[in-house]
Scaffold this active site. Sequence first.
Site, PDB file in Angstrom:
ATOM      1  N   SER A  11      -5.805  67.627  -5.662  1.00 28.25           N
ATOM      2  CA  SER A  11      -7.056  68.880  -5.487  1.00 28.25           C
ATOM      3  C   SER A  11      -8.040  68.712  -5.390  1.00 28.25           C
ATOM      4  O   SER A  11      -8.528  67.995  -6.233  1.00 28.25           O
ATOM      5  CB  SER A  11      -6.694  70.133  -6.205  1.00 28.25           C
ATOM      6  OG  SER A  11      -7.167  71.169  -5.716  1.00 28.25           O
ATOM      7  N   MET A  40      -8.229  79.736   1.074  1.00 34.78           N
ATOM      8  CA  MET A  40      -8.692  80.767  -0.300  1.00 34.78           C
ATOM      9  C   MET A  40      -9.002  81.293   1.434  1.00 34.78           C
ATOM     10  O   MET A  40      -9.426  81.184   2.110  1.00 34.78           O
ATOM     11  CB  MET A  40      -9.076  80.558  -1.349  1.00 34.78           C
ATOM     12  CG  MET A  40      -8.516  80.259  -2.292  1.00 34.78           C
ATOM     13  SD  MET A  40      -9.287  79.681  -4.375  1.00 34.78           S
ATOM     14  CE  MET A  40      -8.548  78.647  -4.061  1.00 34.78           C
ATOM     15  N   HIS A  69      -1.729  74.724   0.461  1.00 34.52           N
ATOM     16  CA  HIS A  69      -1.467  76.184  -0.670  1.00 34.52           C
ATOM     17  C   HIS A  69      -2.201  77.131   0.016  1.00 34.52           C
ATOM     18  O   HIS A  69      -3.257  77.184  -0.229  1.00 34.52           O
ATOM     19  CB  HIS A  69      -1.314  75.418  -2.199  1.00 34.52           C
ATOM     20  CG  HIS A  69      -1.754  77.050  -2.837  1.00 34.52           C
ATOM     21  ND1 HIS A  69      -1.896  76.379  -3.959  1.00 34.52           N
ATOM     22  CD2 HIS A  69      -0.861  77.804  -2.699  1.00 34.52           C
ATOM     23  CE1 HIS A  69      -1.628  77.652  -4.528  1.00 34.52           C
ATOM     24  NE2 HIS A  69      -1.338  78.615  -4.070  1.00 34.52           N
ATOM     25  N   MET A 140       2.268  78.559 -10.753  1.00 38.24           N
ATOM     26  CA  MET A 140       0.904  78.328 -11.118  1.00 38.24           C
ATOM     27  C   MET A 140       1.007  78.914 -12.554  1.00 38.24           C
ATOM     28  O   MET A 140       1.277  79.646 -12.823  1.00 38.24           O
ATOM     29  CB  MET A 140       0.263  79.985 -10.761  1.00 38.24           C
ATOM     30  CG  MET A 140       0.388  79.613  -8.870  1.00 38.24           C
ATOM     31  SD  MET A 140      -0.679  78.060  -7.990  1.00 38.24           S
ATOM     32  CE  MET A 140      -2.632  78.992  -9.147  1.00 38.24           C
ATOM     33  N   GLY A 145      -6.912  81.270  -7.557  1.00 36.00           N
ATOM     34  CA  GLY A 145      -8.211  81.242  -6.756  1.00 36.00           C
ATOM     35  C   GLY A 145      -9.144  80.548  -7.538  1.00 36.00           C
ATOM     36  O   GLY A 145     -10.456  80.585  -7.113  1.00 36.00           O
ATOM     37  N   GLY A 147     -11.095  76.951  -9.219  1.00 38.22           N
ATOM     38  CA  GLY A 147     -10.216  75.355  -9.884  1.00 38.22           C
ATOM     39  C   GLY A 147     -11.091  75.670 -11.679  1.00 38.22           C
ATOM     40  O   GLY A 147     -12.021  76.566 -12.260  1.00 38.22           O
ATOM     41  N   ASP A 179       0.720  74.328 -11.322  1.00 38.40           N
ATOM     42  CA  ASP A 179      -0.409  74.475 -10.532  1.00 38.40           C
ATOM     43  C   ASP A 179      -1.371  75.328 -11.409  1.00 38.40           C
ATOM     44  O   ASP A 179      -0.568  76.011 -11.894  1.00 38.40           O
ATOM     45  CB  ASP A 179      -0.766  74.399  -8.957  1.00 38.40           C
ATOM     46  CG  ASP A 179      -3.010  74.412  -8.480  1.00 38.40           C
ATOM     47  OD1 ASP A 179      -3.446  73.594  -9.305  1.00 38.40           O
ATOM     48  OD2 ASP A 179      -2.885  74.579  -7.650  1.00 38.40           O
ATOM     49  N   GLY A 180      -2.503  73.719 -12.125  1.00 36.81           N
ATOM     50  CA  GLY A 180      -3.684  74.577 -12.775  1.00 36.81           C
ATOM     51  C   GLY A 180      -3.428  73.984 -13.990  1.00 36.81           C
ATOM     52  O   GLY A 180      -2.380  74.067 -15.327  1.00 36.81           O
ATOM     53  N   GLY A 181      -4.511  73.314 -14.660  1.00 36.00           N
ATOM     54  CA  GLY A 181      -4.623  73.001 -16.050  1.00 36.00           C
ATOM     55  C   GLY A 181      -4.473  71.595 -15.976  1.00 36.00           C
ATOM     56  O   GLY A 181      -4.261  71.566 -17.270  1.00 36.00           O
ATOM     57  N   GLY A 201      -6.757  69.164  -9.950  1.00 33.75           N
ATOM     58  CA  GLY A 201      -7.635  69.350  -9.343  1.00 33.75           C
ATOM     59  C   GLY A 201      -9.797  68.721 -10.124  1.00 33.75           C
ATOM     60  O   GLY A 201      -9.628  67.950 -10.123  1.00 33.75           O
ATOM     61  N   SER A 202      -9.541  69.413 -11.227  1.00 34.35           N
ATOM     62  CA  SER A 202     -11.395  69.596 -11.807  1.00 34.35           C
ATOM     63  C   SER A 202     -10.775  68.514 -12.865  1.00 34.35           C
ATOM     64  O   SER A 202     -11.836  67.235 -12.842  1.00 34.35           O
ATOM     65  CB  SER A 202     -11.558  70.670 -12.838  1.00 34.35           C
ATOM     66  OG  SER A 202     -10.302  70.481 -13.845  1.00 34.35           O
TER      67      SER A 202
END
Length: 331
Positions: A11, A40, A69, A140, A145, A147, A179-181, A201-202
Amino acid sequence: MSGGRARVAASILDADLSNLEYAVRRVEKNGGDRIHLDVMDAHFVPNLTFGAKTIKHLRPRTELPFDAHLMVDEPGRFLDEYLEAGCDSITFHVEIEEEIAPTLRRIREAGRAAGLAVKPATPLSALEPYAELIDIVLVMTVEPGFGGQSFMKDIAREKLLPARQLLRHKAFGGEVHVDGGINRETAEFVGGLGVDVLVVGSALWIKGHDMGREIRLIRALADEGYQFTLNDGVEPIPRDKMVTFTSLPEHIARRFMDEIEAGGIPVVMLRGDGQINPDGIRDYDLLVPATVEALVVERHADQRARYQRDADGWREKFIAEHGVIPPPSHP
């Protein structure tokens, strides 16, 4: 292509948004498998990112697949723009208010993979009416919304393995995304729940971190989780590995390839290095993904034997009518 089973979709939400060209090229250089594009609209989610025009300008900058996404209220309204921008897969949220099935059909009719995403509080049962139309289930494990949020382990445990059942209609190619963390601390856990694609992502954009090492580590940990949780300690079959199912003269191989692909399994047909036929041309190998080799055998073993008999009969007839033609010589 990467080895192993798990794939990393990078991401770019936490990259330097003023230089996304550099970001996507950096992901490609460091071995990422896909670019995950978080769109978004500041309505469906409170944040605002980029849209189809940005994606269109990024498309020539990398050969990696683009995985969009859409966290937007009206994906159907703007779908053509994302198709034209070059997105290889498009996933939107089941929680939207507009009709869902027509948009999924349009994505698939365009030859792209269609996906549905669920927020943490949304049950997987919300996807069941659309199961036959989806290629991707995106779970998710943070609220969409923003990161950098913390991974929701209970949501992953509840939804990831059952998500596979929603894709049971697909003999090949159905994917569960998370997706997420996702990072080196959570990769092994989600890998053990059968995830195909980890959206990261991050964790990839931390200053001073080696992005390539992070991608390799996350993939390896996910594969290890799969191996020891779901696969009895056996290493997973590499996702891109192909195996030879049979070798046949070209005209017969093409017919058999069409039969196999009609069942939703891709076939690669290549000039083989084995038998030279009486027309001077070598047999063609039909290669299928190793991950579905057992299914191909189950479905097509009888046809394989029949086609091999057909090939023997054709060779005999050719020799009787034309003799044996020497293979072409190559300097």
